[in-house]
Motif scaffolding. Structure first.
Motif, mmCIF file in Angstrom:
data_model
loop_
_atom_site.group_PDB
_atom_site.id
_atom_site.type_symbol
_atom_site.label_atom_id
_atom_site.label_comp_id
_atom_site.label_asym_id
_atom_site.label_seq_id
_atom_site.Cartn_x
_atom_site.Cartn_y
_atom_site.Cartn_z
ATOM 1 N N TYR A 4 0.850 -1.186 0.000
ATOM 2 C CA TYR A 4 0.000 0.000 0.000
ATOM 3 C C TYR A 4 0.888 1.239 0.000
ATOM 4 C CZ TYR A 4 -3.131 3.617 1.813
ATOM 5 O OH TYR A 4 -3.839 4.777 1.995
ATOM 6 N N ARG A 5 0.539 2.189 -0.844
ATOM 7 C CA ARG A 5 1.229 3.487 -0.847
ATOM 8 C C ARG A 5 0.179 4.578 -0.993
ATOM 9 N NH1 ARG A 5 5.690 3.908 -5.302
ATOM 10 N NH2 ARG A 5 6.163 5.796 -4.133
ATOM 11 N N TYR A 6 0.518 5.757 -0.495
ATOM 12 C CA TYR A 6 -0.336 6.930 -0.666
ATOM 13 C C TYR A 6 0.540 8.022 -1.258
ATOM 14 C CZ TYR A 6 -3.923 10.407 0.209
ATOM 15 O OH TYR A 6 -4.882 11.379 0.055
ATOM 16 N N LEU A 7 0.301 8.324 -2.525
ATOM 17 C CA LEU A 7 1.094 9.325 -3.228
ATOM 18 C C LEU A 7 0.417 10.682 -3.118
ATOM 19 C CD1 LEU A 7 1.946 7.308 -6.465
ATOM 20 C CD2 LEU A 7 3.260 7.487 -4.363
ATOM 21 N N THR A 8 1.205 11.710 -2.882
ATOM 22 C CA THR A 8 0.668 13.064 -2.798
ATOM 23 C C THR A 8 1.546 14.004 -3.607
ATOM 24 O OG1 THR A 8 1.956 13.603 -0.825
ATOM 25 C CG2 THR A 8 -0.263 12.716 -0.476
ATOM 26 N N CYS A 16 0.289 13.408 -12.180
ATOM 27 C CA CYS A 16 -0.397 12.448 -13.056
ATOM 28 C C CYS A 16 0.594 11.459 -13.660
ATOM 29 C CB CYS A 16 -1.166 13.175 -14.146
ATOM 30 S SG CYS A 16 -2.545 14.150 -13.510
ATOM 31 N N HIS A 17 1.780 11.919 -14.016
ATOM 32 C CA HIS A 17 2.808 11.026 -14.560
ATOM 33 C C HIS A 17 3.286 10.033 -13.498
ATOM 34 C CE1 HIS A 17 3.373 12.500 -18.626
ATOM 35 N NE2 HIS A 17 3.242 13.737 -18.161
ATOM 36 N N ARG A 18 3.394 10.459 -12.230
ATOM 37 C CA ARG A 18 3.782 9.541 -11.151
ATOM 38 C C ARG A 18 2.753 8.435 -10.985
ATOM 39 N NH1 ARG A 18 4.291 12.652 -5.935
ATOM 40 N NH2 ARG A 18 4.745 10.594 -5.098
ATOM 41 N N ILE A 19 1.482 8.803 -11.029
ATOM 42 C CA ILE A 19 0.418 7.798 -10.909
ATOM 43 C C ILE A 19 0.440 6.868 -12.117
ATOM 44 C CG2 ILE A 19 -2.087 7.442 -10.818
ATOM 45 C CD1 ILE A 19 -0.924 8.488 -8.196
ATOM 46 N N THR A 20 0.567 7.429 -13.308
ATOM 47 C CA THR A 20 0.607 6.620 -14.533
ATOM 48 C C THR A 20 1.781 5.653 -14.511
ATOM 49 O OG1 THR A 20 -0.473 8.364 -15.799
ATOM 50 C CG2 THR A 20 0.749 6.729 -17.061
ATOM 51 N N ALA A 21 2.942 6.104 -14.073
ATOM 52 C CA ALA A 21 4.110 5.224 -13.980
ATOM 53 C C ALA A 21 3.845 4.082 -13.009
ATOM 54 C CB ALA A 21 5.334 6.024 -13.552
ATOM 55 N N ALA A 22 3.235 4.387 -11.866
ATOM 56 C CA ALA A 22 2.919 3.344 -10.885
ATOM 57 C C ALA A 22 1.936 2.328 -11.464
ATOM 58 C CB ALA A 22 2.361 3.961 -9.606
ATOM 59 N N LYS A 42 -0.722 28.341 -2.253
ATOM 60 C CA LYS A 42 -1.749 28.685 -3.246
ATOM 61 C C LYS A 42 -1.808 27.677 -4.391
ATOM 62 C CE LYS A 42 -1.599 33.467 -2.049
ATOM 63 N NZ LYS A 42 -1.306 34.811 -2.311
ATOM 64 N N ARG A 43 -1.993 26.401 -3.983
ATOM 65 C CA ARG A 43 -2.107 25.341 -4.980
ATOM 66 C C ARG A 43 -2.965 24.200 -4.452
ATOM 67 N NH1 ARG A 43 3.600 21.995 -4.861
ATOM 68 N NH2 ARG A 43 3.342 21.250 -2.744
ATOM 69 N N VAL A 44 -3.511 23.433 -5.366
ATOM 70 C CA VAL A 44 -4.293 22.245 -5.028
ATOM 71 C C VAL A 44 -3.320 21.080 -4.865
ATOM 72 C CG1 VAL A 44 -6.062 20.642 -5.840
ATOM 73 C CG2 VAL A 44 -6.325 23.093 -6.248
ATOM 74 N N VAL A 45 -3.511 20.312 -3.805
ATOM 75 C CA VAL A 45 -2.693 19.135 -3.538
ATOM 76 C C VAL A 45 -3.580 17.900 -3.697
ATOM 77 C CG1 VAL A 45 -1.292 17.924 -1.827
ATOM 78 C CG2 VAL A 45 -1.238 20.420 -1.956
ATOM 79 N N CYS A 46 -3.072 16.923 -4.414
ATOM 80 C CA CYS A 46 -3.825 15.706 -4.711
ATOM 81 C C CYS A 46 -3.195 14.533 -3.975
ATOM 82 C CB CYS A 46 -3.791 15.464 -6.220
ATOM 83 S SG CYS A 46 -4.866 14.144 -6.764
ATOM 84 N N GLY A 47 -3.998 13.568 -3.598
ATOM 85 C CA GLY A 47 -3.520 12.332 -2.986
ATOM 86 C C GLY A 47 -4.238 11.154 -3.611
ATOM 87 N N GLN A 48 -3.507 10.053 -3.804
ATOM 88 C CA GLN A 48 -4.108 8.850 -4.373
ATOM 89 C C GLN A 48 -3.484 7.628 -3.722
ATOM 90 O OE1 GLN A 48 -6.646 8.222 -6.921
ATOM 91 N NE2 GLN A 48 -6.388 6.306 -5.809
#
Length: 68
Positions: A4-8, A16-22, A42-48
């Motif tokens: 299990y990993r949680y990428l942010t 998006c490229h990090r997620i695609t590579a995974a 002042k930016r949106v942070v995503c986690g997956q």
């Protein structure tokens, strides 16, 4: 074993490229992505969350999950 990993990261092309590579290394999305706003930067942070089934291996807390 199931890993299990949680990428942010910033919600940008690099994330998006990090997620695609995974995904192309055999990881699977686990649940929906999460988004939050970092007012200081002042930016949106995503986690997956992602998981990967690695047969014939035993879990060890010393594993570097980024190498799978």
């Amino acid at each position: 074993m199931i890993l299990y990993r949680y990428l942010t990261g910033a919600d940008d092309a690099a994330f998006c490229h990090r997620i695609t590579a995974a995904l192309n290394k055999g990881w699977f999305l686990y649940g929906p992505p999460s988004l939050t706003y970092d007012a200081e930067q002042k930016r949106v942070v995503c986690g997956q969350a992602i998981t990967k089934d690695v047969p014939d291996r035993e879990y060890d807390p010393g594993l570097d999950l980024s190498t799978f």
